[in-house]
Motif scaffolding. Structure first.
Motif, short mmCIF file in Angstrom:
data_model
loop_
_atom_site.label_atom_id
_atom_site.label_comp_id
_atom_site.label_asym_id
_atom_site.label_seq_id
_atom_site.Cartn_x
_atom_site.Cartn_y
_atom_site.Cartn_z
N ILE A 58 -107.32 13.41 1.58
CA ILE A 58 -105.94 13.91 1.54
C ILE A 58 -105.78 14.73 0.26
O ILE A 58 -106.06 14.24 -0.83
N ALA A 59 -105.36 15.97 0.41
CA ALA A 59 -105.26 16.87 -0.75
C ALA A 59 -103.94 17.63 -0.68
O ALA A 59 -103.79 18.59 0.08
N PRO A 60 -102.95 17.20 -1.46
CA PRO A 60 -101.64 17.85 -1.45
C PRO A 60 -101.55 19.00 -2.46
O PRO A 60 -102.26 19.03 -3.46
N ASP A 61 -100.64 19.92 -2.19
CA ASP A 61 -100.15 20.83 -3.23
C ASP A 61 -99.05 20.07 -3.97
O ASP A 61 -98.06 19.64 -3.34
N MET A 62 -99.20 19.89 -5.27
CA MET A 62 -98.16 19.19 -6.01
C MET A 62 -96.91 20.06 -6.06
O MET A 62 -96.99 21.29 -5.99
N VAL A 63 -95.76 19.43 -6.15
CA VAL A 63 -94.50 20.15 -6.08
C VAL A 63 -94.46 21.25 -7.15
O VAL A 63 -94.86 21.04 -8.30
N GLY A 64 -94.05 22.45 -6.73
CA GLY A 64 -94.06 23.61 -7.63
C GLY A 64 -95.32 24.44 -7.54
O GLY A 64 -95.37 25.56 -8.05
N PHE A 65 -96.34 23.90 -6.87
CA PHE A 65 -97.62 24.61 -6.72
C PHE A 65 -97.87 24.90 -5.24
O PHE A 65 -97.36 24.21 -4.35
N GLY A 66 -98.74 25.88 -5.00
CA GLY A 66 -99.21 26.14 -3.65
C GLY A 66 -98.09 26.34 -2.66
O GLY A 66 -97.14 27.07 -2.91
N MET A 78 -94.62 14.87 -15.56
CA MET A 78 -95.64 13.98 -15.03
C MET A 78 -95.01 12.91 -14.14
O MET A 78 -95.57 12.56 -13.09
N ASP A 79 -93.83 12.40 -14.52
CA ASP A 79 -93.16 11.38 -13.69
C ASP A 79 -92.85 11.91 -12.30
O ASP A 79 -93.02 11.19 -11.30
N ILE A 80 -92.40 13.16 -12.22
CA ILE A 80 -92.09 13.78 -10.92
C ILE A 80 -93.34 13.84 -10.05
O ILE A 80 -93.32 13.49 -8.86
N TRP A 81 -94.47 14.28 -10.64
CA TRP A 81 -95.71 14.44 -9.88
C TRP A 81 -96.31 13.09 -9.50
O TRP A 81 -96.84 12.93 -8.40
N VAL A 82 -96.20 12.10 -10.38
CA VAL A 82 -96.68 10.75 -10.06
C VAL A 82 -95.89 10.19 -8.87
O VAL A 82 -96.47 9.64 -7.91
N GLU A 83 -94.58 10.33 -8.92
CA GLU A 83 -93.75 9.83 -7.82
C GLU A 83 -94.04 10.56 -6.51
O GLU A 83 -94.04 9.94 -5.43
N GLN A 84 -94.33 11.86 -6.61
CA GLN A 84 -94.66 12.61 -5.40
C GLN A 84 -95.94 12.05 -4.75
O GLN A 84 -96.01 11.89 -3.52
N ALA A 85 -96.93 11.74 -5.57
CA ALA A 85 -98.19 11.20 -5.05
C ALA A 85 -97.95 9.86 -4.34
O ALA A 85 -98.46 9.62 -3.23
#
Length: 273
Positions: A58-66, A78-85
């Motif tokens: 599973i390979a996501p585009d992190m929010v704001g990317f891709g 970092m907190d936003i991206w951790v929660e997204q994962a």
């Protein structure tokens, strides 16, 4: 012509995440780096099909990317991206998973291991951030990128050890990705000057890193001009159950510059019981 960077879409929190989902079996979450024009596909296109032969990748585009959303009211952290994962894994009903993090993604993997240790199995850190270091000229160049084909070619020269890999086609692909509507606005807001503060924002407390008790494979190109090789030596010294693999004649892109060896290392590491 369909764009291979666009895959599936799922709701994570209040926005949509574009993600690739291949293979079956034990789950490996791949987190990309933070260079301009990056996407999960651009970062992991040479690894995903190989690992998907034995695992679920599973390979996501992190929010704001891709091709994931770029919410207007978001403050990237970092907190936003951790929660997204975690939201992504919850949405897919996956309780435990392995993780591979490249650069920025390595810093994110370390944060995940500290914040949600019960969710992770094994960890691979590749050219990882996650500790304090003096920002390199290469990282400052990447985060300070302004769109032009010349700037992208120069940046890819910094990323890779050998010019052979940095084709004009690759530069064109990444440049075109970097000028998509809204990209530069979101990218420019993520790592504002002075960019040393963004290095610090990606770093975890070393006492917390020492408490990570997972099996960790650390991979780094010895000639990396973006993230210092010394980062990985420090992580290796901090994490008890870690092993360190250094590639000579290799810059910041082990997964591209030494793709066959890189993929073999991952398959063997994740196959060991």
């Amino acid at each position: 012509m369909s764009n291979p960077e666009i895959a599936k879409s799922i709701k994570t929190g209040s926005y949509n995440t574009n993600y690739h989902d291949l293979g079956e079996g034990e789950v490996i979450l791949f987190i990309h780096g933070s260079g301009p024009g990056v996407s999960a596909y651009a970062n992991w296109r040479l690894s995903m099909p190989v690992l998907a032969e034995k695992f679920r990748v599973i390979a996501p585009d992190m929010v704001g990317f891709g091709y994931s959303d770029r919410p207007e009211d978001i403050t990237y952290s970092m907190d936003i991206w951790v929660e997204q994962a975690i939201d992504l894994m919850d949405a897919l009903n996956i309780k435990k998973f392995n993780i591979v993090g490249n650069s920025f993604g390595g810093g994110l993997a370390i944060s995940l291991a500290i914040k949600y240790p019960e969710r992770l199995n094994k960890i691979v850190l590749m050219g990882a951030m996650g500790v304090e270091f003096e920002i390199t000229a290469g990282l400052d160049q990447a985060w300070g990128y302004t769109p032009s084909i010349e700037n992208m070619k120069s940046l890819l020269d910094t990323f890779a050890y050998s010019r052979v890999l940095v084709t004009d086609e690759l530069a064109q692909m990444r440049y075109e990705a970097s000028i998509r509507p809204g990209f530069q606005e979101s990218f420019g807001s993520m790592f504002p000057a002075p960019r040393q503060s963004s290095v610090s924002a990606m770093a975890s407390n070393e006492e917390d890193i020492k408490k990570i008790d997972k099996d960790v494979l650390i991979i780094h190109g010895r000639d990396d001009k973006v993230i210092p090789f010394e980062n990985s030596i420090r992580l290796h010294n901090l994490i008890t159950k870690s092993q360190l693999h250094g590639f000579g004649e290799c810059g910041h892109w082990s997964q591209i510059e030494h793709k066959d060896r890189f993929n073999k290392l991952l398959v063997e590491f994740f196959s060991e019981k």
